[in-house]
Design a protein around this motif. Structure first.
Motif, PDB file in Angstrom:
ATOM      1  N   TYR A   1     -16.768  -5.471   7.883  1.00  0.00           N
ATOM      2  CA  TYR A   1     -15.810  -5.764   6.815  1.00  0.00           C
ATOM      3  C   TYR A   1     -14.591  -6.502   7.362  1.00  0.00           C
ATOM      4  O   TYR A   1     -14.066  -7.428   6.720  1.00  0.00           O
ATOM      5  N   LEU A   2     -14.136  -6.116   8.563  1.00  0.00           N
ATOM      6  CA  LEU A   2     -12.926  -6.719   9.144  1.00  0.00           C
ATOM      7  C   LEU A   2     -13.139  -8.169   9.572  1.00  0.00           C
ATOM      8  O   LEU A   2     -12.174  -8.887   9.828  1.00  0.00           O
ATOM      9  N   THR A   3     -14.392  -8.607   9.680  1.00  0.00           N
ATOM     10  CA  THR A   3     -14.636 -10.008  10.047  1.00  0.00           C
ATOM     11  C   THR A   3     -14.181 -10.973   8.953  1.00  0.00           C
ATOM     12  O   THR A   3     -13.902 -12.138   9.224  1.00  0.00           O
ATOM     13  N   GLU A   4     -14.109 -10.486   7.684  1.00  0.00           N
ATOM     14  CA  GLU A   4     -13.749 -11.373   6.575  1.00  0.00           C
ATOM     15  C   GLU A   4     -12.530 -10.914   5.790  1.00  0.00           C
ATOM     16  O   GLU A   4     -11.930 -11.710   5.069  1.00  0.00           O
ATOM     17  N   TYR A   5     -12.171  -9.647   5.890  1.00  0.00           N
ATOM     18  CA  TYR A   5     -11.103  -9.112   5.049  1.00  0.00           C
ATOM     19  C   TYR A   5     -10.026  -8.442   5.891  1.00  0.00           C
ATOM     20  O   TYR A   5     -10.274  -8.043   7.026  1.00  0.00           O
ATOM     21  N   THR A   6      -8.846  -8.314   5.297  1.00  0.00           N
ATOM     22  CA  THR A   6      -7.730  -7.649   5.967  1.00  0.00           C
ATOM     23  C   THR A   6      -7.238  -6.512   5.074  1.00  0.00           C
ATOM     24  O   THR A   6      -6.359  -6.716   4.217  1.00  0.00           O
ATOM     25  N   PRO A   7      -7.788  -5.316   5.230  1.00  0.00           N
ATOM     26  CA  PRO A   7      -7.357  -4.187   4.399  1.00  0.00           C
ATOM     27  C   PRO A   7      -5.983  -3.680   4.826  1.00  0.00           C
ATOM     28  O   PRO A   7      -5.393  -4.160   5.804  1.00  0.00           O
ATOM     29  N   SER A   8      -5.462  -2.679   4.083  1.00  0.00           N
ATOM     30  CA  SER A   8      -4.137  -2.139   4.396  1.00  0.00           C
ATOM     31  C   SER A   8      -4.112  -1.469   5.768  1.00  0.00           C
ATOM     32  O   SER A   8      -3.083  -1.440   6.435  1.00  0.00           O
ATOM     33  N   PHE A   9      -5.276  -0.918   6.221  1.00  0.00           N
ATOM     34  CA  PHE A   9      -5.422  -0.327   7.557  1.00  0.00           C
ATOM     35  C   PHE A   9      -6.760  -0.786   8.135  1.00  0.00           C
ATOM     36  O   PHE A   9      -7.746  -0.930   7.413  1.00  0.00           O
ATOM     37  N   ASP A  10      -6.781  -0.987   9.461  1.00  0.00           N
ATOM     38  CA  ASP A  10      -8.055  -1.333  10.101  1.00  0.00           C
ATOM     39  C   ASP A  10      -9.015  -0.146  10.093  1.00  0.00           C
ATOM     40  O   ASP A  10     -10.227  -0.328   9.920  1.00  0.00           O
ATOM     41  N   GLU A  11      -8.503   1.056  10.294  1.00  0.00           N
ATOM     42  CA  GLU A  11      -9.334   2.263  10.348  1.00  0.00           C
ATOM     43  C   GLU A  11      -9.892   2.563   8.956  1.00  0.00           C
ATOM     44  O   GLU A  11      -9.149   2.724   7.987  1.00  0.00           O
TER      45      GLU A  11
ATOM     46  N   TYR B   1      -1.196  -2.523  -8.454  1.00  0.00           N
ATOM     47  CA  TYR B   1      -1.975  -2.282  -9.664  1.00  0.00           C
ATOM     48  C   TYR B   1      -2.268  -3.596 -10.391  1.00  0.00           C
ATOM     49  O   TYR B   1      -3.398  -3.821 -10.852  1.00  0.00           O
ATOM     50  N   ILE B   2      -1.287  -4.452 -10.493  1.00  0.00           N
ATOM     51  CA  ILE B   2      -1.502  -5.734 -11.169  1.00  0.00           C
ATOM     52  C   ILE B   2      -2.535  -6.569 -10.408  1.00  0.00           C
ATOM     53  O   ILE B   2      -3.393  -7.230 -11.004  1.00  0.00           O
ATOM     54  N   THR B   3      -2.479  -6.536  -9.070  1.00  0.00           N
ATOM     55  CA  THR B   3      -3.487  -7.240  -8.268  1.00  0.00           C
ATOM     56  C   THR B   3      -4.870  -6.682  -8.533  1.00  0.00           C
ATOM     57  O   THR B   3      -5.855  -7.434  -8.660  1.00  0.00           O
TER      58      THR B   3
ATOM     59  N   SER C   1     -11.196   5.140   7.622  1.00  0.00           N
ATOM     60  CA  SER C   1     -10.848   6.442   7.041  1.00  0.00           C
ATOM     61  C   SER C   1      -9.496   6.406   6.328  1.00  0.00           C
ATOM     62  O   SER C   1      -9.178   7.318   5.567  1.00  0.00           O
ATOM     63  N   LYS C   2      -8.689   5.347   6.567  1.00  0.00           N
ATOM     64  CA  LYS C   2      -7.360   5.248   5.950  1.00  0.00           C
ATOM     65  C   LYS C   2      -7.344   4.283   4.760  1.00  0.00           C
ATOM     66  O   LYS C   2      -6.286   4.042   4.184  1.00  0.00           O
ATOM     67  N   TRP C   3      -8.515   3.724   4.420  1.00  0.00           N
ATOM     68  CA  TRP C   3      -8.547   2.793   3.295  1.00  0.00           C
ATOM     69  C   TRP C   3      -8.201   3.499   1.996  1.00  0.00           C
ATOM     70  O   TRP C   3      -8.578   4.657   1.780  1.00  0.00           O
ATOM     71  N   LYS C   4      -7.501   2.768   1.085  1.00  0.00           N
ATOM     72  CA  LYS C   4      -7.106   3.327  -0.194  1.00  0.00           C
ATOM     73  C   LYS C   4      -7.848   2.640  -1.334  1.00  0.00           C
ATOM     74  O   LYS C   4      -8.754   1.849  -1.111  1.00  0.00           O
ATOM     75  N   GLY C   5      -7.431   2.970  -2.553  1.00  0.00           N
ATOM     76  CA  GLY C   5      -8.164   2.552  -3.740  1.00  0.00           C
ATOM     77  C   GLY C   5      -8.558   1.093  -3.781  1.00  0.00           C
ATOM     78  O   GLY C   5      -9.725   0.755  -3.938  1.00  0.00           O
ATOM     79  N   ILE C   6      -7.577   0.186  -3.624  1.00  0.00           N
ATOM     80  CA  ILE C   6      -7.881  -1.232  -3.758  1.00  0.00           C
ATOM     81  C   ILE C   6      -8.766  -1.731  -2.611  1.00  0.00           C
ATOM     82  O   ILE C   6      -9.618  -2.590  -2.790  1.00  0.00           O
TER      83      ILE C   6
ATOM     84  N   LEU D   1       5.121  -6.429 -19.187  1.00  0.00           N
ATOM     85  CA  LEU D   1       4.768  -5.241 -19.961  1.00  0.00           C
ATOM     86  C   LEU D   1       5.035  -3.950 -19.208  1.00  0.00           C
ATOM     87  O   LEU D   1       5.364  -2.930 -19.808  1.00  0.00           O
ATOM     88  N   ILE D   2       4.886  -3.979 -17.871  1.00  0.00           N
ATOM     89  CA  ILE D   2       4.987  -2.754 -17.072  1.00  0.00           C
ATOM     90  C   ILE D   2       6.373  -2.645 -16.447  1.00  0.00           C
ATOM     91  O   ILE D   2       6.873  -3.592 -15.829  1.00  0.00           O
ATOM     92  N   SER D   3       6.979  -1.480 -16.575  1.00  0.00           N
ATOM     93  CA  SER D   3       8.304  -1.232 -15.994  1.00  0.00           C
ATOM     94  C   SER D   3       8.224  -1.229 -14.467  1.00  0.00           C
ATOM     95  O   SER D   3       7.204  -0.826 -13.887  1.00  0.00           O
ATOM     96  N   ASN D   4       9.271  -1.672 -13.817  1.00  0.00           N
ATOM     97  CA  ASN D   4       9.307  -1.659 -12.351  1.00  0.00           C
ATOM     98  C   ASN D   4       9.262  -0.240 -11.792  1.00  0.00           C
ATOM     99  O   ASN D   4       8.836  -0.023 -10.661  1.00  0.00           O
ATOM    100  N   ALA D   5       9.700   0.715 -12.584  1.00  0.00           N
ATOM    101  CA  ALA D   5       9.708   2.118 -12.144  1.00  0.00           C
ATOM    102  C   ALA D   5       8.505   2.902 -12.672  1.00  0.00           C
ATOM    103  O   ALA D   5       8.500   4.133 -12.639  1.00  0.00           O
ATOM    104  N   ALA D   6       7.479   2.189 -13.151  1.00  0.00           N
ATOM    105  CA  ALA D   6       6.318   2.864 -13.741  1.00  0.00           C
ATOM    106  C   ALA D   6       5.595   3.736 -12.702  1.00  0.00           C
ATOM    107  O   ALA D   6       5.466   3.359 -11.539  1.00  0.00           O
ATOM    108  N   VAL D   7       5.132   4.904 -13.151  1.00  0.00           N
ATOM    109  CA  VAL D   7       4.336   5.803 -12.312  1.00  0.00           C
ATOM    110  C   VAL D   7       2.863   5.521 -12.594  1.00  0.00           C
ATOM    111  O   VAL D   7       2.373   5.765 -13.702  1.00  0.00           O
ATOM    112  N   ILE D   8       2.162   4.993 -11.596  1.00  0.00           N
ATOM    113  CA  ILE D   8       0.767   4.581 -11.770  1.00  0.00           C
ATOM    114  C   ILE D   8      -0.107   5.433 -10.853  1.00  0.00           C
ATOM    115  O   ILE D   8       0.114   5.474  -9.643  1.00  0.00           O
ATOM    116  N   THR D   9      -1.121   6.093 -11.429  1.00  0.00           N
ATOM    117  CA  THR D   9      -1.949   7.038 -10.675  1.00  0.00           C
ATOM    118  C   THR D   9      -3.423   6.754 -10.918  1.00  0.00           C
ATOM    119  O   THR D   9      -3.856   6.589 -12.070  1.00  0.00           O
ATOM    120  N   GLN D  10      -4.198   6.704  -9.821  1.00  0.00           N
ATOM    121  CA  GLN D  10      -5.650   6.582  -9.922  1.00  0.00           C
ATOM    122  C   GLN D  10      -6.282   7.952  -9.679  1.00  0.00           C
ATOM    123  O   GLN D  10      -5.922   8.658  -8.743  1.00  0.00           O
TER     124      GLN D  10
END
Length: 389
Positions: A20-30, A348-350, A32-37, A322-331
């Protein structure tokens, strides 16, 4: 399963991560630390390269903890091995042997054992059938006896004289029975009629109401499916799904009706009607929801062509307003290990403006707006659509 299989699976996770790391740059290389997006983009790449999918629940079960204590099913192991560049899970283990490990040809051995087992069972079944046939062919000699022989040719027949009194009574019996049968049929008919009235009393006394739905802004029929929940006191809600262009026909003997109407692109609406003086046919207007419209657009469109980037930027600006800057967004996740995850507005918008297969399964559980119409809270879930558990 052996301890070596678990070690091989840890190797496979590293290989999947490296691929996966050969083509993409996730929030963490590890991994086990990947998140929703990150997980959503990984799922999309897995579908593209290995023609299969794993759910968020499986990802959190097998990738968020290390080392694991149990192996996934063989179909998931094969899927991940193919993504990492191998032919199968067996091929991966074969090319990543530990020092001193002798890998048994599990596939050939299993097939050979299976054939031997089939031969044994077949021989056992044939043996039992032969034994049953042997028992059933034992002949039983009939026993002849002269004790029951008799000659009835020369026996005399004694004629019984007729009783005139009995004959006379039989003449009046048919008339009596005919009267009783007529009375029984009449009573049965009345009973059947009363039973029918009781059984169909709802259909006799109920009325039918017809509801049409239109787009409030466009003054035309709604363009998406509608869900209608009919709420009755002391009863569970009854759910109806209406296709675009269809009408909702509801038959009831109740004096009132309460409907909760929801849709992928329209604002939720609650309708209460007193049926004692309500019209038999009515048109209900549904107001489009800009936020839902934006999500629906990206969930069904595969944006391509020269203007694709311009369309995405246009939708991003729409959601940012449409979305407030202080909006609470939960998955929300279907996982005992990891149940909730918070996202900021930009992430979230991304997520919702990137056309992916996972976006088609995104469901908004709850959304709240302030008195100015700004969205201040979003709780959503991406439904499990896993073909390979």
């Amino acid at each position: 399963m052996t301890d070596l299989d678990l070690l091989h699976f840890e190797q496979l996770k590293k290989s999947v991560q490296a691929q996966y790391l050969t083509e993409y740059t996730p929030s963490f290389d590890e991994i086990s630390k990947w998140k929703g997006i990150d997980i959503i983009y990984f799922q999309e790449d897995l579908r593209k390269k290995a023609k299969g999918n794993i759910s968020e629940k499986s990802f959190y079960t097998y990738f968020k903890s290390s080392p694991v204590t149990k192996l996934p099913r063989i179909d998931m192991l094969n899927l991940l091995s193919i993504y990492a560049g191998f032919d199968s899970w067996y091929d991966f283990k074969k090319q990543n042997l530990f020092v001193g490990e002798l890998l048994k040809d599990e596939e050939d051995l299993s097939e050979s054992d299976l054939k031997e087992l089939e031969k044994t069972v077949s021989a056992s079944v044939n043996l039992e059938e032969n034994q049953e046939n042997t028992v059933s062919t034992v002949k039983t000699e009939p026993v002849l006896s002269d004790l029951q022989k008799s000659d009835i040719d020369n026996q005399s027949v004694e004629e019984i004289p007729q009783n005139n009194e009995v004959t006379e009574n039989k003449r009046f019996t048919p008339a009596k029975k005919s009267y009783q049968r007529t009375a029984w049929i009449a009573a049965s008919s009345v009973f059947v009629i009363l039973l029918g009235l009781l059984g169909f009393k709802d259909e006799i006394f109920q009325k039918t109401y017809t509801y049409h739905f239109t787009d409030a802004d466009r003054n035309q029929g709604v363009q998406s499916d509608i869900e209608i929940k009919v709420i009755k006191e002391n009863e569970s809600p009854i759910l109806y799904r209406i296709k675009p262009g269809e009408k909702f026909v509801y038959a009831s003997k109740d004096k009132a009706i309460k409907m909760q109407i929801s849709s992928a692109v329209y604002e939720n609406l609650e309708v209460n009607r007193n049926l004692e003086n309500a019209p038999k046919e009515e048109t209900i207007e549904l107001k489009p929801d800009d936020y839902k419209m934006a999500l629906y657009y990206f969930s069904i469109k595969d944006i391509k062509g020269e203007n694709s980037e311009q369309l995405i930027q246009q939708k991003r600006k729409q959601l940012e307003n449409l979305i407030s800057n202080a909006a609470v967004i939960t998955q929300v996740y279907d996982s005992d290990i990891y149940g909730l995850e918070a996202l900021d507005k930009e992430d979230y918008i991304t997520l919702v403006t990137t056309p992916t297969t996972s976006l088609k399964n995104l469901n908004v559980i709850e959304m709240k707006k302030d008195n100015k119409g700004k969205i201040v809270s979003i709780k959503f879930k991406i439904s499990n659509n896993e073909n390979n558990p």
